[in-house]
Design a protein around this motif. Structure first.
Motif, PDB file in Angstrom:
ATOM      1  N   LEU A 119      -2.503  -1.998  -2.367  1.00 31.94           N
ATOM      2  CA  LEU A 119      -3.309  -2.695  -3.262  1.00 31.94           C
ATOM      3  C   LEU A 119      -4.670  -2.754  -3.253  1.00 31.94           C
ATOM      4  CD1 LEU A 119      -2.559  -5.514  -5.642  1.00 31.94           C
ATOM      5  CD2 LEU A 119      -4.700  -5.685  -4.830  1.00 31.94           C
ATOM      6  N   LEU A 120      -5.135  -2.882  -1.887  1.00 29.53           N
ATOM      7  CA  LEU A 120      -6.516  -2.727  -1.655  1.00 29.53           C
ATOM      8  C   LEU A 120      -7.056  -1.480  -1.993  1.00 29.53           C
ATOM      9  CD1 LEU A 120      -9.135  -4.187  -0.602  1.00 29.53           C
ATOM     10  CD2 LEU A 120      -8.193  -3.896   1.724  1.00 29.53           C
ATOM     11  N   ALA A 121      -6.529  -0.362  -1.268  1.00 28.59           N
ATOM     12  CA  ALA A 121      -6.947   0.930  -1.337  1.00 28.59           C
ATOM     13  C   ALA A 121      -6.970   1.403  -2.939  1.00 28.59           C
ATOM     14  CB  ALA A 121      -5.943   1.999  -0.769  1.00 28.59           C
ATOM     15  N   GLY A 122      -5.769   1.077  -3.590  1.00 32.59           N
ATOM     16  CA  GLY A 122      -5.922   1.420  -5.311  1.00 32.59           C
ATOM     17  C   GLY A 122      -7.206   0.828  -5.888  1.00 32.59           C
ATOM     18  N   ASP A 123      -7.565  -0.546  -5.445  1.00 27.74           N
ATOM     19  CA  ASP A 123      -8.536  -1.142  -6.333  1.00 27.74           C
ATOM     20  C   ASP A 123      -9.744  -0.477  -5.650  1.00 27.74           C
ATOM     21  OD1 ASP A 123      -6.864  -2.871  -7.258  1.00 27.74           O
ATOM     22  OD2 ASP A 123      -7.707  -4.625  -6.293  1.00 27.74           O
ATOM     23  N   LEU A 124     -10.068   0.032  -4.434  1.00 26.60           N
ATOM     24  CA  LEU A 124     -11.192   0.426  -4.246  1.00 26.60           C
ATOM     25  C   LEU A 124     -11.474   1.751  -4.816  1.00 26.60           C
ATOM     26  CD1 LEU A 124     -11.236  -0.506  -0.404  1.00 26.60           C
ATOM     27  CD2 LEU A 124     -12.918  -1.282  -2.279  1.00 26.60           C
ATOM     28  N   ALA A 125     -10.428   2.664  -4.646  1.00 28.61           N
ATOM     29  CA  ALA A 125     -10.596   4.107  -5.173  1.00 28.61           C
ATOM     30  C   ALA A 125     -10.839   3.959  -6.616  1.00 28.61           C
ATOM     31  CB  ALA A 125      -9.016   4.877  -4.893  1.00 28.61           C
ATOM     32  N   THR A 126     -10.242   3.131  -7.553  1.00 27.16           N
ATOM     33  CA  THR A 126     -10.258   3.042  -8.981  1.00 27.16           C
ATOM     34  C   THR A 126     -11.835   2.457  -9.198  1.00 27.16           C
ATOM     35  OG1 THR A 126      -8.113   2.203  -9.170  1.00 27.16           O
ATOM     36  CG2 THR A 126      -9.781   1.653 -11.023  1.00 27.16           C
ATOM     37  N   ALA A 127     -12.570   2.154  -8.339  1.00 25.96           N
ATOM     38  CA  ALA A 127     -13.903   1.691  -8.664  1.00 25.96           C
ATOM     39  C   ALA A 127     -14.765   2.643  -8.143  1.00 25.96           C
ATOM     40  CB  ALA A 127     -14.090   0.062  -7.599  1.00 25.96           C
ATOM     41  N   GLY A 128     -14.305   3.942  -7.671  1.00 23.51           N
ATOM     42  CA  GLY A 128     -15.036   5.043  -7.288  1.00 23.51           C
ATOM     43  C   GLY A 128     -15.467   5.189  -5.716  1.00 23.51           C
ATOM     44  N   VAL A 129     -15.012   4.102  -4.893  1.00 21.06           N
ATOM     45  CA  VAL A 129     -15.175   4.116  -3.585  1.00 21.06           C
ATOM     46  C   VAL A 129     -14.214   5.348  -2.620  1.00 21.06           C
ATOM     47  CG1 VAL A 129     -15.079   2.912  -1.367  1.00 21.06           C
ATOM     48  CG2 VAL A 129     -15.772   1.523  -3.486  1.00 21.06           C
ATOM     49  N   ALA A 175     -20.432  11.078   2.318  1.00 23.79           N
ATOM     50  CA  ALA A 175     -21.370  10.459   3.332  1.00 23.79           C
ATOM     51  C   ALA A 175     -20.474   9.035   3.889  1.00 23.79           C
ATOM     52  CB  ALA A 175     -22.672   9.764   2.788  1.00 23.79           C
ATOM     53  N   THR A 176     -20.576   8.899   5.098  1.00 21.74           N
ATOM     54  CA  THR A 176     -19.611   7.896   5.658  1.00 21.74           C
ATOM     55  C   THR A 176     -19.872   6.594   5.473  1.00 21.74           C
ATOM     56  OG1 THR A 176     -20.887   7.760   7.721  1.00 21.74           O
ATOM     57  CG2 THR A 176     -18.731   9.029   7.555  1.00 21.74           C
ATOM     58  N   HIS A 177     -21.284   6.208   4.947  1.00 16.74           N
ATOM     59  CA  HIS A 177     -21.635   4.865   4.421  1.00 16.74           C
ATOM     60  C   HIS A 177     -21.301   4.471   3.339  1.00 16.74           C
ATOM     61  CE1 HIS A 177     -24.758   7.362   2.460  1.00 16.74           C
ATOM     62  NE2 HIS A 177     -25.191   6.341   1.613  1.00 16.74           N
ATOM     63  N   ARG A 178     -20.607   5.529   2.715  1.00 14.20           N
ATOM     64  CA  ARG A 178     -20.001   4.947   1.261  1.00 14.20           C
ATOM     65  C   ARG A 178     -18.446   4.706   1.442  1.00 14.20           C
ATOM     66  NH1 ARG A 178     -20.310   8.322  -2.510  1.00 14.20           N
ATOM     67  NH2 ARG A 178     -19.890   6.918  -4.068  1.00 14.20           N
ATOM     68  N   THR A 179     -17.850   5.026   2.581  1.00 12.73           N
ATOM     69  CA  THR A 179     -16.250   5.061   2.402  1.00 12.73           C
ATOM     70  C   THR A 179     -15.699   3.828   3.270  1.00 12.73           C
ATOM     71  OG1 THR A 179     -16.575   5.963   4.764  1.00 12.73           O
ATOM     72  CG2 THR A 179     -16.449   7.274   2.959  1.00 12.73           C
ATOM     73  N   VAL A 180     -14.480   3.525   2.871  1.00 14.69           N
ATOM     74  CA  VAL A 180     -13.728   2.363   3.466  1.00 14.69           C
ATOM     75  C   VAL A 180     -12.652   3.206   4.192  1.00 14.69           C
ATOM     76  CG1 VAL A 180     -12.446   0.262   3.104  1.00 14.69           C
ATOM     77  CG2 VAL A 180     -14.693   0.853   1.969  1.00 14.69           C
ATOM     78  N   ALA A 229     -20.220  -4.026  -2.248  1.00 15.52           N
ATOM     79  CA  ALA A 229     -21.186  -3.692  -0.973  1.00 15.52           C
ATOM     80  C   ALA A 229     -21.372  -2.265  -0.656  1.00 15.52           C
ATOM     81  CB  ALA A 229     -20.412  -4.417   0.255  1.00 15.52           C
ATOM     82  N   VAL A 230     -20.223  -1.496  -0.879  1.00 22.91           N
ATOM     83  CA  VAL A 230     -20.460  -0.119  -0.653  1.00 22.91           C
ATOM     84  C   VAL A 230     -21.438   0.518  -1.617  1.00 22.91           C
ATOM     85  CG1 VAL A 230     -19.285   2.037  -0.660  1.00 22.91           C
ATOM     86  CG2 VAL A 230     -18.253   0.211   0.433  1.00 22.91           C
ATOM     87  N   GLN A 231     -21.028   0.059  -2.772  1.00 23.39           N
ATOM     88  CA  GLN A 231     -22.076   0.570  -3.941  1.00 23.39           C
ATOM     89  C   GLN A 231     -23.242  -0.014  -4.057  1.00 23.39           C
ATOM     90  OE1 GLN A 231     -19.339  -0.323  -7.150  1.00 23.39           O
ATOM     91  NE2 GLN A 231     -17.983   1.420  -6.886  1.00 23.39           N
ATOM     92  N   GLY A 232     -23.795  -1.194  -3.119  1.00 22.55           N
ATOM     93  CA  GLY A 232     -25.197  -1.423  -2.994  1.00 22.55           C
ATOM     94  C   GLY A 232     -25.502  -2.691  -4.038  1.00 22.55           C
TER      95      GLY A 232
END
Length: 483
Positions: A21-31, A5-10, A314-317
């Motif tokens: 670094l930003l991409a790695g952090d977000l993906a590590t957080a499950g985004v 779902a695109t509402h959960r993506t960056v 924000a993505v995870q609510g």
């Protein structure tokens, strides 16, 4: 988007150090993250940055990468500016009281590997040519290698796509500023004679030159000649580089076999805003400045560290109201301060008038002899001296960086590697996690007898602190920050 779902993506645009670094952090957080890059997949070994400061090393340590990066280069413990001003990095209150000299491509390799292992979707030869956003997300028009244009949609977009940012252009932000130095050159060469120091810097007359060792037999050379300021596209040869080096440093150290020669100009520019709706700017897309002090890549990486956990929240609510706004509130003043300090160093280094030379002498004297001035300069250049705004009445530690303090279970940087908040208490019974925050909070105790309770953000800054809080106060602070 692989059915997500695109509402959960960056979507992040730009695969330099900031974007990685930003991409790695977000993906590590499950985004779910897609990283768009205009270039083909070829991390250049001819990048400009070569210095990694203490605060950046701390952030990399909090991701388990610092020791690997340290193995790729050499360290220096002092920085010299002008003729007399010397900054002693060994006085930094950090696990890394030095500056690491290593090429930017080593940083990128580590960050790219981490991002891939975390599941980031890389899309190369993908150029942003349009952008629209609404209340629910952002649509990017992306032109691929074959010339066709496709639409990608995500909840948020981050432009980390450099000086000529397409994202910044598409959201209508100006990039005001001036050129500080009209003509610099860069070269990667081999040397017949090895310089005495890892970093050799000097200015003489109308010339300036710097030589930095990459530790693998290659050296980065940067310099300028005040009387030979030409356009970026004017050809350059090794003889010109050697001539400037001889005049500025007294020797060209037998330069030979240049693998790269380039000219560029150094600007001071900053976007007036770092956020427009669901679109953010970071790194060189948000700010550029002179190379003085080696703060460019480092500042961008700090932008990414500040923004990543907030976007994930924000993505995870579970982000508190206004959390995303604090990215600009906290990082825009830092970018402005870096522009001011690096630009000031360049202007004083190039001083010709007697008045400016007198100012330079005064700055050198104050920096060498006045403790607070020296500490402030060290804190700014290394990055460890910045603090973020705190609400009136907040504890004095709120907004400050937390060093790699000893905990009963290890070090703070180790505790931060999960991308969580860390609550440090003097009493293991002071707070009992109800279980709903286990993915967002780690509870640790001081290894020392310290009595202050501190809630540390995922980027290593204090969210809240109190000297003798009760269980209710801790619960309220955790709930306000972590949800």
């Amino acid at each position: 988007m692989n059915g997500t779902a695109t509402h959960r993506t960056v979507i992040i645009v730009g695969s330099g150090p900031t974007g990685l670094l930003l991409a790695g952090d977000l993906a590590t957080a499950g985004v779910p993250v897609t990283l768009l890059e205009k270039r083909s997949h070829d991390i250049s070994n001819l990048s400009r940055a070569f210095g990694v400061h203490a605060r950046t090393l701390e952030q990399l340590d909090a991701r388990g990468l610092a020791d690997q990066l340290l193995a790729t280069g050499d360290t220096i413990t002092g920085l010299r500016a002008f003729d007399r001003l010397t900054l002693d990095l060994t006085t930094l209150e950090s696990r890394f009281p030095f500056m690491l000299i290593t090429p930017q491509y080593e940083v990128e390799r580590l960050l790219e590997r981490r991002a891939r292992e975390a599941g980031v979707d890389f899309a190369y030869e993908s150029e942003v040519v349009g952008l629209r956003q609404d209340a629910d997300g952002v649509e990017l028009e992306v032109r691929g290698a074959d010339g066709t244009v496709a639409v990608r949609r995500a909840a948020y977009v981050v432009g980390a796509d450099g000086h000529h940012s397409a994202v910044r252009r598409e959201i209508g932000l100006d990039f005001p500023g001036v050129s500080v130095i009209k003509s610099l050159f860069l070269a990667d060469v081999r040397l017949a004679e090895r310089p005495e120091d890892v970093l050799t810097v000097n200015g003489a007359g109308d010339c300036f030159a710097m030589i930095a060792s990459f530790g693998d037999g290659w050296y980065r050379v940067m310099g300028w000649d005040r009387h030979h300021e030409v356009a970026d596209d004017v050809p350059i040869d090794l003889d010109e580089v050697k001539d400037v080096a001889r005049r500025a440093l007294g020797s060209d150290y037998g330069m030979h076999d240049a693998r790269w020669l380039s000219r560029f100009h150094s600007d001071e520019r900053q976007a007036p805003r770092y956020r427009v709706g669901r679109v953010f700017l970071a790194g060189d897309a948000a700010h550029i400045h002179s190379p003085a002090g080696g703060q460019g890549m480092n500042t961008g990486l700090q932008d990414a560290a500040n923004l990543s956990w907030k976007l994930a929240a924000a993505v995870q609510g579970w982000a508190p109201d206004g959390l995303l706004d604090t990215y600009e509130t906290e990082r825009h003043p830092v970018g402005k301060a870096v522009l001011r300090s690096s630009g000031g160093l360049v202007r004083l280094a190039r001083a010709q008038s007697p008045a400016l030379r007198a100012v330079r002498a005064l700055v050198s004297a104050v920096g060498n002899t006045v403790g607070p001035a020296r500490r402030k300069a060290l804190g700014q250049i290394s990055g460890i001296g910045y603090r973020y705004p705190a609400l009136r009445g907040a504890h004095r530690l709120t907004g400050t960086r937390v060093p790699d303090v000893a905990l009963a279970g290890g070090r703070l940087h180790e505790a931060l590697r999960g991308g969580r908040f860390v609550l440090i208490t003097p009493d293991p019974q002071a707070y009992e996690d109800p279980g709903t925050r286990k993915d967002r909070l780690t509870v640790e105790c001081w290894a020392s007898g310290r009595r202050t309770t501190v809630l540390v953000r995922p980027d290593g800054y204090v969210a809240w602190a109190a000297d003798a809080p009760d269980a209710t106060a801790i619960e309220e602070a955790v709930a306000a920050a972590v949800g």
